[in-house]
Design an enzyme around this catalytic site. Structure first.
Site, mmCIF file in Angstrom:
data_model
loop_
_atom_site.group_PDB
_atom_site.id
_atom_site.type_symbol
_atom_site.label_atom_id
_atom_site.label_comp_id
_atom_site.label_asym_id
_atom_site.label_seq_id
_atom_site.Cartn_x
_atom_site.Cartn_y
_atom_site.Cartn_z
ATOM 1 N N ASP A 17 0.931 -1.147 -0.157
ATOM 2 C CA ASP A 17 -0.097 -0.033 -0.141
ATOM 3 C C ASP A 17 0.742 1.203 0.053
ATOM 4 O O ASP A 17 0.686 2.155 -0.968
ATOM 5 C CB ASP A 17 -0.851 -0.059 1.280
ATOM 6 C CG ASP A 17 -1.832 -1.436 1.554
ATOM 7 O OD1 ASP A 17 -2.676 -1.441 0.715
ATOM 8 O OD2 ASP A 17 -1.417 -2.125 2.236
ATOM 9 N N GLU A 247 2.104 -6.584 -5.428
ATOM 10 C CA GLU A 247 1.584 -5.876 -6.458
ATOM 11 C C GLU A 247 2.900 -5.095 -7.086
ATOM 12 O O GLU A 247 3.414 -5.336 -8.246
ATOM 13 C CB GLU A 247 0.574 -4.741 -5.838
ATOM 14 C CG GLU A 247 0.204 -4.004 -7.189
ATOM 15 C CD GLU A 247 -1.127 -3.429 -7.080
ATOM 16 O OE1 GLU A 247 -2.108 -3.962 -6.522
ATOM 17 O OE2 GLU A 247 -1.479 -2.490 -7.691
HETATM 18 O O1 TRH Z 1 4.315 -5.985 0.604
HETATM 19 P P1 TRH Z 1 3.313 -6.676 -0.049
HETATM 20 O O2 TRH Z 1 2.956 -7.984 -0.297
HETATM 21 O O3 TRH Z 1 2.078 -5.649 -0.642
HETATM 22 C C1 TRH Z 1 0.752 -6.311 -0.647
HETATM 23 C C2 TRH Z 1 0.277 -6.158 -2.213
HETATM 24 O O4 TRH Z 1 0.325 -4.771 -2.272
HETATM 25 C C3 TRH Z 1 -1.020 -6.856 -2.152
HETATM 26 O O5 TRH Z 1 -1.695 -6.526 -3.285
HETATM 27 C C4 TRH Z 1 -1.792 -5.818 -0.975
HETATM 28 O O6 TRH Z 1 -3.099 -6.234 -1.151
HETATM 29 C C5 TRH Z 1 -1.390 -5.996 0.170
HETATM 30 O O7 TRH Z 1 0.049 -5.394 0.082
HETATM 31 C C6 TRH Z 1 -1.989 -5.148 1.284
HETATM 32 O O8 TRH Z 1 4.192 -6.643 -1.895
HETATM 33 P P2 TRH Z 1 4.543 -5.413 -2.780
HETATM 34 O O9 TRH Z 1 3.480 -4.866 -3.355
HETATM 35 O O10 TRH Z 1 5.469 -6.117 -3.775
HETATM 36 O O11 TRH Z 1 5.168 -4.182 -2.105
HETATM 37 C C7 TRH Z 1 6.512 -4.580 -1.526
HETATM 38 C C8 TRH Z 1 7.078 -3.043 -1.381
HETATM 39 O O12 TRH Z 1 8.396 -3.197 -0.713
HETATM 40 C C9 TRH Z 1 7.657 -2.667 -2.877
HETATM 41 O O13 TRH Z 1 7.265 -1.178 -2.913
HETATM 42 C C10 TRH Z 1 9.110 -2.855 -3.022
HETATM 43 C C11 TRH Z 1 9.448 -2.530 -1.441
HETATM 44 N N1 TRH Z 1 10.612 -3.212 -0.707
HETATM 45 C C12 TRH Z 1 11.660 -2.316 -0.599
HETATM 46 O O14 TRH Z 1 11.512 -0.943 -0.876
HETATM 47 N N2 TRH Z 1 12.777 -2.781 -0.348
HETATM 48 C C13 TRH Z 1 12.899 -4.065 0.268
HETATM 49 O O15 TRH Z 1 14.014 -4.421 0.791
HETATM 50 C C14 TRH Z 1 11.808 -4.840 -0.112
HETATM 51 C C15 TRH Z 1 12.177 -6.397 0.217
HETATM 52 C C16 TRH Z 1 10.807 -4.547 -0.603
#
Ligand code: TRH
Length: 351
Positions: A17, A247
């Site tokens: 989010d 996402e």
């Molecule tokens: O964290 P998520 O599982 O987020 C989820 C999805 O958006 C899902 O659709 C929603 O329903 C739920 O949240 C509430 O995975 P996502 O979307 O890949 O987000 C991870 C974020 O973290 C992405 O912006 C990349 C960031 N990230 C970093 O900046 N540094 C890191 O070291 C890692 C591992 C991730």
């Protein structure tokens, strides 16, 4: 003065989010000169993803308790149906020129999405429609977030198969680690912080703190610290294969133009399965039938349907073709315009 925009974000769980909202807020400010206020109920994930926000004209406000009596912006974006404060909605409707009100939806490749994208939904009592804005992979959707300055770096040096691992708690992970450890090919796996690192630590049977490296057979594992978004992007570009989830990381892996495996955000009623199958259908249509089957089998096994160890061999053999496919696929999804530019056009036409 640029267009004023309020972007509302509730952190339901995880990081997506905040991750999606921050990228969008930043891009609207940096590339389009919009005056963005980001209202977020829990700033902790944002602080981790974007610790350095200097020079970005986004005002971040904590959205908790009574919402302040502020004038509504020209564009109001409600991320993932997070529900705005009712008093603020009344205020929006009472303005001489009511704002364009957008509900930014979750990403899905399902075929109903283009039909719903951009549609207005009337408010039950106020003369203020809310528009559904759907990200997507195909024409007729809002496209995907991609900033002009997105940087995925380059593949790192080394002959081992370089993998990044970002997943939810995944019962298939231990079996896959067993396969890599027991296989003949050197594999270097960079394990992201949080759930992935904890699971790998359990598999190793030892502590596995950020910065530590462990070896089991042909597999070398490195525990990463949590890194800011731009560093995560570069990690994707540096690897031969990226395991991503949810996402935002799922989208970034596609822009990084590398083979990837997606773990969907699991929904109790299995509502994520149509999403997985719909994505596989659009993503793999340019592959040969054999490679398409190998990709589908592995994605499905990684999401809990099938045997990940058995599916690995064919998927590993498909990686060179998937690497070749990554470039035209990225070009195809880029051809629908990026989400921020599509959103700006949509709003300007309604202001
Ligand atoms: O964290 P998520 O599982 O987020 C989820 C999805 O958006 C899902 O659709 C929603 O329903 C739920 O949240 C509430 O995975 P996502 O979307 O890949 O987000 C991870 C974020 O973290 C992405 O912006 C990349 C960031 N990230 C970093 O900046 N540094 C890191 O070291 C890692 C591992 C991730």
């Amino acid at each position: 003065m640029g267009i004023s925009c309020d972007l509302f974000c509730r952190v339901v769980d995880n990081l997506g989010d905040a991750g999606v909202c921050w990228r969008l807020a930043r891009q609207l400010a940096v590339e389009f000169g919009w005056q963005v206020r980001l209202w977020i109920d829990d700033p902790a994930p944002l602080a981790a993803l974007a610790p350095d926000r200097a020079g970005v004209a986004v005002a971040v406000h904590r959205w908790q308790g009574e919402f302040p009596d502020v004038e509504a912006a020209q564009v109001v974006i409600e991320a993932f149906a997070c529900e705005l404060p009712p008093r603020h909605v009344e205020r929006m409707a009472a303005q001489p020129r009511p704002p364009v009100w957008i509900n930014l939806e979750y990403l899905s490749a399902e075929d109903w999405v283009p039909g719903c994208h951009g549609q207005p939904s009337p408010h039950p009592t106020l003369p203020l429609p809310k528009h559904f804005f759907f990200p997507g992979f195909v024409a007729g959707t809002g496209g995907l977030i991609r900033e002009r300055d997105a940087d995925f770096g380059q593949r790192g040096i080394g002959s081992a198969l370089a993998i990044s691992m970002f997943c939810y708690d995944n019962p298939a992970l231990p079996a896959l680690l067993d396969v890599w450890a027991g296989g003949g090919e050197p594999v270097v796996c960079r394990v992201t912080d949080g759930l992935p690192r904890k699971q790998v630590s359990r598999w190793l049977g030892t502590g596995f703190e950020p910065g530590e490296t462990a070896r089991r057979g042909a597999l070398e594992l490195t525990a990463l610290p949590f890194v800011p978004q731009p560093d995560y992007d570069r990690l994707l570009g540096a690897c031969d294969l990226n395991f991503v989830r949810g996402e935002d990381s799922f989208v970034r892996a596609q822009w990084a133009r590398r083979p990837f495996v997606w773990q969907a955000y699991s929904q109790a009623d299995g509502a994520h399965w149509p999403k997985i199958d719909a994505f596989l259908a659009v993503y793999s249509s340019g592959l040969s039938p054999g490679r398409r089957a190998a990709t589908a089998d592995f994605f499905r096994a990684w999401n809990g349907r099938g045997d990940v160890a058995a599916a690995w061999l064919a998927f590993r053999a498909a990686l060179p073709d998937l690497a070749g496919h990554a470039q035209p696929w990225a070009a195809e999804i880029a051809s629908h315009g990026n989400l921020a530019e599509n959103l700006v056009r949509f709003c300007l036409g309604r202001l």
